[in-house]
Design a protein around this motif. Structure first.
Motif, PDB file in Angstrom:
ATOM      1  N   LEU A   1       1.029  -1.060  -0.146  1.00  0.00           N
ATOM      2  CA  LEU A   1      -0.008  -0.193  -0.066  1.00  0.00           C
ATOM      3  C   LEU A   1       0.830   1.303   0.015  1.00  0.00           C
ATOM      4  O   LEU A   1       1.930   1.124   0.699  1.00  0.00           O
ATOM      5  CB  LEU A   1      -0.903   0.027   1.294  1.00  0.00           C
ATOM      6  N   GLN A   2       0.516   2.227  -0.475  1.00  0.00           N
ATOM      7  CA  GLN A   2       1.084   3.646  -0.407  1.00  0.00           C
ATOM      8  C   GLN A   2       0.614   4.055   0.911  1.00  0.00           C
ATOM      9  O   GLN A   2      -0.531   3.874   1.378  1.00  0.00           O
ATOM     10  CB  GLN A   2       0.473   4.619  -1.595  1.00  0.00           C
ATOM     11  N   VAL A   3       1.293   5.093   1.625  1.00  0.00           N
ATOM     12  CA  VAL A   3       1.227   5.392   2.766  1.00  0.00           C
ATOM     13  C   VAL A   3       1.473   6.912   3.065  1.00  0.00           C
ATOM     14  O   VAL A   3       2.373   7.468   2.472  1.00  0.00           O
ATOM     15  CB  VAL A   3       2.091   4.449   3.598  1.00  0.00           C
ATOM     16  N   GLY A   4       0.440   7.582   3.787  1.00  0.00           N
ATOM     17  CA  GLY A   4       0.423   8.800   4.260  1.00  0.00           C
ATOM     18  C   GLY A   4       0.431   9.035   5.754  1.00  0.00           C
ATOM     19  O   GLY A   4      -0.156   8.204   6.084  1.00  0.00           O
ATOM     20  N   ALA A   5       0.690  10.164   6.214  1.00  0.00           N
ATOM     21  CA  ALA A   5       0.830  10.300   7.833  1.00  0.00           C
ATOM     22  C   ALA A   5      -0.201  11.498   7.913  1.00  0.00           C
ATOM     23  O   ALA A   5      -0.399  12.355   7.238  1.00  0.00           O
ATOM     24  CB  ALA A   5       2.213  10.655   8.322  1.00  0.00           C
ATOM     25  N   ILE A   6      -0.959  11.376   9.165  1.00  0.00           N
ATOM     26  CA  ILE A   6      -1.958  12.419   9.448  1.00  0.00           C
ATOM     27  C   ILE A   6      -1.402  13.179  10.880  1.00  0.00           C
ATOM     28  O   ILE A   6      -1.104  12.411  11.828  1.00  0.00           O
ATOM     29  CB  ILE A   6      -3.220  11.877   9.930  1.00  0.00           C
ATOM     30  N   HIS A   7      -1.587  14.359  11.045  1.00  0.00           N
ATOM     31  CA  HIS A   7      -1.327  15.076  12.308  1.00  0.00           C
ATOM     32  C   HIS A   7      -2.587  15.758  12.635  1.00  0.00           C
ATOM     33  O   HIS A   7      -3.394  16.291  11.743  1.00  0.00           O
ATOM     34  CB  HIS A   7      -0.205  16.137  12.030  1.00  0.00           C
ATOM     35  N   ARG A   8      -2.987  15.742  13.912  1.00  0.00           N
ATOM     36  CA  ARG A   8      -4.180  16.142  14.331  1.00  0.00           C
ATOM     37  C   ARG A   8      -4.178  17.374  14.887  1.00  0.00           C
ATOM     38  O   ARG A   8      -3.243  17.519  15.908  1.00  0.00           O
ATOM     39  CB  ARG A   8      -4.960  15.362  15.294  1.00  0.00           C
ATOM     40  N   PHE A   9      -4.589  18.678  14.340  1.00  0.00           N
ATOM     41  CA  PHE A   9      -4.399  20.035  14.942  1.00  0.00           C
ATOM     42  C   PHE A   9      -5.087  20.205  16.043  1.00  0.00           C
ATOM     43  O   PHE A   9      -6.173  20.080  16.165  1.00  0.00           O
ATOM     44  CB  PHE A   9      -4.749  20.991  13.754  1.00  0.00           C
ATOM     45  N   ASP A  10      -4.124  20.937  16.972  1.00  0.00           N
ATOM     46  CA  ASP A  10      -4.603  21.434  18.454  1.00  0.00           C
ATOM     47  C   ASP A  10      -4.548  22.892  18.320  1.00  0.00           C
ATOM     48  O   ASP A  10      -3.508  23.430  18.368  1.00  0.00           O
ATOM     49  CB  ASP A  10      -3.831  20.959  19.482  1.00  0.00           C
ATOM     50  N   PRO A  11      -5.819  23.701  18.140  1.00  0.00           N
ATOM     51  CA  PRO A  11      -5.670  25.158  18.157  1.00  0.00           C
ATOM     52  C   PRO A  11      -5.192  25.842  19.246  1.00  0.00           C
ATOM     53  O   PRO A  11      -4.942  26.899  19.485  1.00  0.00           O
ATOM     54  CB  PRO A  11      -7.103  25.505  17.729  1.00  0.00           C
ATOM     55  N   CYS A  12      -5.129  25.219  20.536  1.00  0.00           N
ATOM     56  CA  CYS A  12      -4.658  25.820  21.818  1.00  0.00           C
ATOM     57  C   CYS A  12      -3.322  25.488  21.815  1.00  0.00           C
ATOM     58  O   CYS A  12      -2.589  26.124  22.778  1.00  0.00           O
ATOM     59  CB  CYS A  12      -5.140  24.632  22.946  1.00  0.00           C
ATOM     60  N   ARG A  13      -2.552  24.834  20.903  1.00  0.00           N
ATOM     61  CA  ARG A  13      -1.001  24.816  21.076  1.00  0.00           C
ATOM     62  C   ARG A  13      -0.264  25.482  20.017  1.00  0.00           C
ATOM     63  O   ARG A  13      -0.782  25.435  18.930  1.00  0.00           O
ATOM     64  CB  ARG A  13      -0.452  23.484  21.251  1.00  0.00           C
ATOM     65  N   PRO A  14       0.849  25.985  20.284  1.00  0.00           N
ATOM     66  CA  PRO A  14       1.644  26.662  19.178  1.00  0.00           C
ATOM     67  C   PRO A  14       2.054  25.731  18.032  1.00  0.00           C
ATOM     68  O   PRO A  14       2.306  24.592  18.150  1.00  0.00           O
ATOM     69  CB  PRO A  14       2.850  27.090  19.894  1.00  0.00           C
ATOM     70  N   ALA A  15       1.957  26.271  16.927  1.00  0.00           N
ATOM     71  CA  ALA A  15       2.612  25.522  15.597  1.00  0.00           C
ATOM     72  C   ALA A  15       3.924  24.890  15.670  1.00  0.00           C
ATOM     73  O   ALA A  15       4.058  23.680  15.403  1.00  0.00           O
ATOM     74  CB  ALA A  15       2.305  26.588  14.208  1.00  0.00           C
ATOM     75  N   ASP A  16       4.905  25.654  16.335  1.00  0.00           N
ATOM     76  CA  ASP A  16       6.191  25.183  16.355  1.00  0.00           C
ATOM     77  C   ASP A  16       6.403  23.868  17.032  1.00  0.00           C
ATOM     78  O   ASP A  16       6.880  22.952  16.428  1.00  0.00           O
ATOM     79  CB  ASP A  16       7.066  26.113  16.783  1.00  0.00           C
ATOM     80  N   LYS A  17       5.398  23.602  17.977  1.00  0.00           N
ATOM     81  CA  LYS A  17       5.691  22.529  19.066  1.00  0.00           C
ATOM     82  C   LYS A  17       4.841  21.410  18.395  1.00  0.00           C
ATOM     83  O   LYS A  17       5.289  20.131  18.545  1.00  0.00           O
ATOM     84  CB  LYS A  17       5.108  22.644  20.343  1.00  0.00           C
ATOM     85  N   GLN A  18       3.747  21.609  17.349  1.00  0.00           N
ATOM     86  CA  GLN A  18       3.010  20.810  16.829  1.00  0.00           C
ATOM     87  C   GLN A  18       3.805  20.007  15.667  1.00  0.00           C
ATOM     88  O   GLN A  18       3.907  18.785  15.658  1.00  0.00           O
ATOM     89  CB  GLN A  18       1.880  21.221  16.147  1.00  0.00           C
ATOM     90  N   SER A  19       4.424  20.976  14.740  1.00  0.00           N
ATOM     91  CA  SER A  19       5.391  20.338  13.875  1.00  0.00           C
ATOM     92  C   SER A  19       6.603  19.522  14.353  1.00  0.00           C
ATOM     93  O   SER A  19       6.988  18.733  13.496  1.00  0.00           O
ATOM     94  CB  SER A  19       5.981  21.605  13.250  1.00  0.00           C
ATOM     95  N   ALA A  20       7.217  20.053  15.401  1.00  0.00           N
ATOM     96  CA  ALA A  20       8.198  19.278  16.116  1.00  0.00           C
ATOM     97  C   ALA A  20       7.775  17.912  16.455  1.00  0.00           C
ATOM     98  O   ALA A  20       8.011  16.768  16.331  1.00  0.00           O
ATOM     99  CB  ALA A  20       8.795  19.907  17.432  1.00  0.00           C
ATOM    100  N   ASN A  21       6.473  17.783  17.235  1.00  0.00           N
ATOM    101  CA  ASN A  21       5.847  16.430  17.454  1.00  0.00           C
ATOM    102  C   ASN A  21       5.750  15.775  16.046  1.00  0.00           C
ATOM    103  O   ASN A  21       6.158  14.291  15.948  1.00  0.00           O
ATOM    104  CB  ASN A  21       4.645  16.727  17.974  1.00  0.00           C
ATOM    105  N   PHE A  22       5.269  16.165  14.861  1.00  0.00           N
ATOM    106  CA  PHE A  22       5.223  15.538  13.801  1.00  0.00           C
ATOM    107  C   PHE A  22       6.433  15.048  13.037  1.00  0.00           C
ATOM    108  O   PHE A  22       6.358  13.812  12.839  1.00  0.00           O
ATOM    109  CB  PHE A  22       4.470  16.375  12.499  1.00  0.00           C
ATOM    110  N   VAL A  23       7.627  15.797  13.036  1.00  0.00           N
ATOM    111  CA  VAL A  23       8.575  15.264  12.650  1.00  0.00           C
ATOM    112  C   VAL A  23       9.550  14.351  13.222  1.00  0.00           C
ATOM    113  O   VAL A  23      10.253  13.610  12.643  1.00  0.00           O
ATOM    114  CB  VAL A  23       9.759  16.407  12.041  1.00  0.00           C
TER     115      VAL A  23
END
Length: 217
Positions: free
Chosen positions: A81-103
């Protein structure tokens, strides 16, 4: 007698909805959305049933991570299968910390499908008041950071309640992923790329009902 007929009809509709998916002639590219909450999944069986791709939950907000992501990524690829990844956005948290979690969860890999940001959680539960402009600003920052990591534009998976609250589908130039069982979703106001056509499809090879997806041809 009428009650019996109604009962039989309701039972058939319930069974049919659990097993329904769009015709492959109209939507040849079909797949699944998987998270740890789905339990054990046999990706080879899903492949045999017609799934050509899988989107896997990877990260959520600034710190939560799906414990099954790495194993599911490996198993889905082994099944072809081809595969992709999902991140669930939390509007209460800074984008920088969320992207760090994803990477930290998702490798930089050109073979991965475009990354997805899932938008279902609004800012009503945030400790500090966050207005709609701030939500949009943090979302765009997160999208740009994830795109820099993956080298591909993100897809926005927008839930109907989130769209009703923020109306972002028409303002952000990214492909859309919309959700509506059996009926074509129209709340995005423009064409979608991915459609969750069945939010609880019962299939062989999975412990729990799965989200069945199709791609617009």
């Amino acid at each position: 007698m009428l009650a019996l007929v109604i009962g039989i009809g309701a039972a058939w509709l319930w069974w049919d909805t659990q097993h329904w998916r769009p015709d492959e002639g109209a939507y040849p590219d079909q797949g699944v959305e998987i998270s740890a909450s789905d339990g054990v999944v046999n990706f080879r069986t899903l492949r045999a049933l017609g799934a050509g791709f899988a989107y896997l939950h990877a990260s959520d907000g600034e710190g939560a991570q799906d414990p099954a992501f790495t194993a599911n990524l490996r198993s889905a690829r082994e099944a072809g299968l081809q595969v992709g990844a999902i991140h669930r956005f939390d509007p209460c948290r800074p984008a920088d910390k969320q992207s760090a979690n994803f990477v930290t969860m998702v490798p930089r890999d050109t073979d991965l499908l475009p990354p997805v940001i899932a938008l279902t959680r609004d800012a009503a539960t945030c400790e500090a008041r966050i207005n709609e402009a701030a939500v949009e600003s943090e979302l765009m920052t997160l999208a740009n950071q994830i795109e820099n990591h993956e080298g591909k534009p993100v897809i926005l998976k927008i839930g109907p309640e989130f769209e009703a609250q923020y109306g972002l589908a028409g303002r952000i130039e990214r492909q859309l992923w919309l959700v509506r069982t059996r009926l074509l979703p129209d709340y995005g106001g423009r064409p979608w790329l991915i459609w969750t056509a069945n939010e609880a499809m019962v299939v062989d090879g999975a412990d729990e009902p799965l989200r069945w997806l199709v791609v617009r041809s």
